[in-house]
Every structure is written in structure tokens, then in C-alpha cells.
Design a protein around this motif. Sequence first.
Motif, mmCIF file in Angstrom:
data_model
loop_
_atom_site.group_PDB
_atom_site.id
_atom_site.type_symbol
_atom_site.label_atom_id
_atom_site.label_comp_id
_atom_site.label_asym_id
_atom_site.label_seq_id
_atom_site.Cartn_x
_atom_site.Cartn_y
_atom_site.Cartn_z
ATOM 1 N N ALA A 237 0.844 -1.193 0.000
ATOM 2 C CA ALA A 237 0.000 0.000 0.000
ATOM 3 C C ALA A 237 0.879 1.242 0.000
ATOM 4 O O ALA A 237 1.936 1.276 0.634
ATOM 5 N N GLY A 238 0.438 2.267 -0.725
ATOM 6 C CA GLY A 238 1.152 3.531 -0.782
ATOM 7 C C GLY A 238 0.564 4.424 -1.844
ATOM 8 O O GLY A 238 -0.136 3.967 -2.755
ATOM 9 N N ASP A 239 0.817 5.738 -1.709
ATOM 10 C CA ASP A 239 0.344 6.730 -2.681
ATOM 11 C C ASP A 239 -1.171 6.748 -2.822
ATOM 12 O O ASP A 239 -1.709 7.163 -3.850
ATOM 13 N N GLY A 240 -1.885 6.251 -1.817
ATOM 14 C CA GLY A 240 -3.341 6.244 -1.873
ATOM 15 C C GLY A 240 -3.948 5.022 -2.533
ATOM 16 O O GLY A 240 -5.150 5.019 -2.823
ATOM 17 N N TYR A 241 -3.128 3.972 -2.737
ATOM 18 C CA TYR A 241 -3.614 2.751 -3.387
ATOM 19 C C TYR A 241 -3.107 1.536 -2.617
ATOM 20 O O TYR A 241 -2.073 1.581 -1.958
ATOM 21 N N ALA A 242 -3.829 0.433 -2.724
ATOM 22 C CA ALA A 242 -3.423 -0.817 -2.084
ATOM 23 C C ALA A 242 -3.745 -1.975 -3.011
ATOM 24 O O ALA A 242 -4.770 -1.970 -3.705
ATOM 25 N N THR A 243 -2.870 -2.974 -3.038
ATOM 26 C CA THR A 243 -3.112 -4.185 -3.821
ATOM 27 C C THR A 243 -3.398 -5.327 -2.859
ATOM 28 O O THR A 243 -2.763 -5.450 -1.813
ATOM 29 N N GLN A 244 -4.361 -6.152 -3.223
ATOM 30 C CA GLN A 244 -4.733 -7.256 -2.347
ATOM 31 C C GLN A 244 -4.900 -8.555 -3.118
ATOM 32 O O GLN A 244 -5.263 -8.553 -4.300
ATOM 33 N N ASP A 245 -4.612 -9.640 -2.431
ATOM 34 C CA ASP A 245 -4.738 -10.992 -2.962
ATOM 35 C C ASP A 245 -5.891 -11.674 -2.248
ATOM 36 O O ASP A 245 -6.060 -11.519 -1.032
ATOM 37 N N MET A 246 -6.699 -12.448 -2.975
ATOM 38 C CA MET A 246 -7.888 -13.074 -2.416
ATOM 39 C C MET A 246 -7.984 -14.527 -2.887
ATOM 40 O O MET A 246 -7.645 -14.844 -4.038
ATOM 41 N N ARG A 247 -8.447 -15.398 -1.983
ATOM 42 C CA ARG A 247 -8.686 -16.795 -2.317
ATOM 43 C C ARG A 247 -10.044 -17.203 -1.764
ATOM 44 O O ARG A 247 -10.450 -16.744 -0.691
ATOM 45 N N LEU A 248 -10.729 -18.083 -2.494
ATOM 46 C CA LEU A 248 -12.073 -18.504 -2.113
ATOM 47 C C LEU A 248 -12.186 -20.021 -2.208
ATOM 48 O O LEU A 248 -11.894 -20.608 -3.257
ATOM 49 N N TRP A 249 -12.591 -20.655 -1.088
ATOM 50 C CA TRP A 249 -12.808 -22.097 -1.043
ATOM 51 C C TRP A 249 -14.281 -22.394 -0.764
ATOM 52 O O TRP A 249 -14.972 -21.605 -0.101
ATOM 53 N N ASN A 250 -14.758 -23.533 -1.214
ATOM 54 C CA ASN A 250 -16.095 -23.948 -0.827
ATOM 55 C C ASN A 250 -16.050 -24.593 0.559
ATOM 56 O O ASN A 250 -14.979 -24.730 1.174
ATOM 57 N N GLY A 251 -17.199 -24.993 1.071
ATOM 58 C CA GLY A 251 -17.267 -25.533 2.417
ATOM 59 C C GLY A 251 -16.565 -26.863 2.575
ATOM 60 O O GLY A 251 -16.308 -27.301 3.706
ATOM 61 N N GLU A 252 -16.216 -27.517 1.452
ATOM 62 C CA GLU A 252 -15.513 -28.800 1.499
ATOM 63 C C GLU A 252 -14.004 -28.615 1.372
ATOM 64 O O GLU A 252 -13.261 -29.593 1.268
ATOM 65 N N GLY A 253 -13.538 -27.366 1.354
ATOM 66 C CA GLY A 253 -12.111 -27.099 1.310
ATOM 67 C C GLY A 253 -11.494 -27.104 -0.067
ATOM 68 O O GLY A 253 -10.269 -27.158 -0.207
ATOM 69 N N GLU A 254 -12.305 -27.020 -1.119
ATOM 70 C CA GLU A 254 -11.788 -27.003 -2.485
ATOM 71 C C GLU A 254 -11.632 -25.563 -2.957
ATOM 72 O O GLU A 254 -12.576 -24.768 -2.865
ATOM 73 N N LEU A 255 -10.446 -25.232 -3.458
ATOM 74 C CA LEU A 255 -10.208 -23.892 -3.984
ATOM 75 C C LEU A 255 -11.054 -23.677 -5.229
ATOM 76 O O LEU A 255 -10.997 -24.465 -6.175
ATOM 77 N N VAL A 256 -11.841 -22.610 -5.224
ATOM 78 C CA VAL A 256 -12.760 -22.332 -6.327
ATOM 79 C C VAL A 256 -12.296 -21.140 -7.160
ATOM 80 O O VAL A 256 -12.498 -21.112 -8.376
ATOM 81 N N ALA A 257 -11.654 -20.155 -6.525
ATOM 82 C CA ALA A 257 -11.251 -18.961 -7.258
ATOM 83 C C ALA A 257 -10.099 -18.266 -6.552
ATOM 84 O O ALA A 257 -9.949 -18.350 -5.327
ATOM 85 N N ARG A 258 -9.290 -17.571 -7.348
ATOM 86 C CA ARG A 258 -8.289 -16.648 -6.850
ATOM 87 C C ARG A 258 -8.581 -15.288 -7.469
ATOM 88 O O ARG A 258 -9.071 -15.200 -8.603
ATOM 89 N N ALA A 259 -8.264 -14.236 -6.727
ATOM 90 C CA ALA A 259 -8.600 -12.899 -7.215
ATOM 91 C C ALA A 259 -7.554 -11.899 -6.760
ATOM 92 O O ALA A 259 -6.804 -12.134 -5.810
#
Length: 267
Positions: A237-259
Motif C-alpha cells: 500500500a502507498g500513494d493512496g492505493y493498495a493491492t490485495q490478494d484473495m482466495r475462495l474455497w467452498n465448504g468442502e475445502g476445495e479452492l474455487v477462485a483466486r482474485a
Amino acid sequence: MSEPSGTPFLRLLESLSPEEGGLGIDLPGDWLQGRTAYGGLTGALCVEAAARLHPDLPPLRSAHFALAGPASGRLLVNASAVRRGRSAVVIETSVTGEAGPAARALLTYGVARESRVQRAGDPPPEVSHPETCPVFFHEERRPGFSRHFDVRLAAGARPLTPGAEPHTCVWIRHGDGETPEGLAALVALADAIPSPALVLFPEFAPFSTMTWSLDMTTAEIASPSGWWLLDSRIEAAGDGYATQDMRLWNGEGELVARARQMVSVFI
């Protein structure tokens, strides 16, 4: 869990209606963040319009959203084919509101093919069962649309805790008394919590998502329990902006998406 008042998500999608140039919708006030749609809902409208206007699409593999302005008032959502190949289709979508262009997106769809290249997605972090985790949103500070979701803090920190790491991990599900399935429902909840940049805020201040990329790691979009585990952390983060990493799993623990997101902060 008590059901929120207002328009359930599936009823919201049903209100999309054909009009010249695409599909039109008047967003109910209970789905707004202030005076505009939040980024996840804007993305959900894009993928829903693509599915309606191009009903023969293969599974979504990647989406890139540029949130150009407020999605407010009467919205027009359009989706046009950029190119159709033997295995991939690229759709360009746009959202236009009363204030002008609100969003543009490129959605890439691809048929499944046999491949010798296989690798399982990252496993989820070890966290408690959602029913035992504390409620994430403080009632007096939560944005209006968030009342359509049940969100539990599984790990990390809430907004306005600047001594903590900018990391938030939550269990999240639709909270309208039903469990909507499909891509639009997933996109809507995948961006339904504040950026972990807000963890670093000493007091509340405006922020907004500028860009959001979403890569699907499977064509199977399902979580029988209704719960999804969403992990989000700030990388820089800096200069008024921030970059973020995201991960999403279903309830069974399987990775469904990265963002990934680029967020603008005004503090």
C-alpha cells in the motif's frame, strides 16, 4: 439467523429486463453501498447479463473488471462477443448508470479439455466451524447491502484495527433465507467484505475498488453447506492505493477462485 428485509438475491436477478442495448435494472436501495452498487454486485450483473444474452457459453475461466464510476440509478448492462474460438469465448460487458459509464469487464470462458497437467489448489487455512466464529460486521457500521450476507470472522482482523496485519479471513454465505447457486451468486459474495486495507485505517474514511480480476480454478461452483471461506490480504500500500490478494474455497475445502484487487484509499 434472521432473514434480512428487502429484495432476495434471486429476486434481484429476476428484475433484470430486456431493453434496447441490453438488460436494464433499477437496483433496490437495500443492495447499495451508499448510493452505488458495490463491486461484487456490479460484477454479478456483468456475468448474469453475459449468460442471458449468450446462453451457450462454456464455464467462466477468468474475469477482469474495471470499476469506472458509480453504478447508480437505472442501470443498463450489455454483453457482446469479442471472439469465439473452438474452445474459448471472450465477452465484453459494460454497465452504464445515470452518471455515465460505471464498469467494463472482459469475461473469458473455456470448455473443459483432457490434460496431463494437473495440480490441486492451495488448501484452506485451518479455522473454526463458521457457526462458532463471531459475527464479522458491527451492526452500526455495516454497509446496507451486507445485510444480505451472513459473515463470520474466521481469522485476521476487522476494519479499524491499525495495529493488526491487513488480513481478513471470513466464512460467508447468502443470508436471504435461501442458498442461490451459480456464477452470479458466487461473484456477488466474493467481494462482499471491505478491503483489508481498512484494517490499517485509524478511523473510517472512503475507499473504492478500482480493478478486480477473478480467476476460476474449477468449473464446479457449489458449496452444499452454503458457506464459503474467503481469505483476503493486503500485499502493498502507498500513494493512496493498495493491492490485495484473495482466495475462495467452498465448504468442502476445495479452492474455487483466486482474485486480485487494486483499491483506492482516501486517508
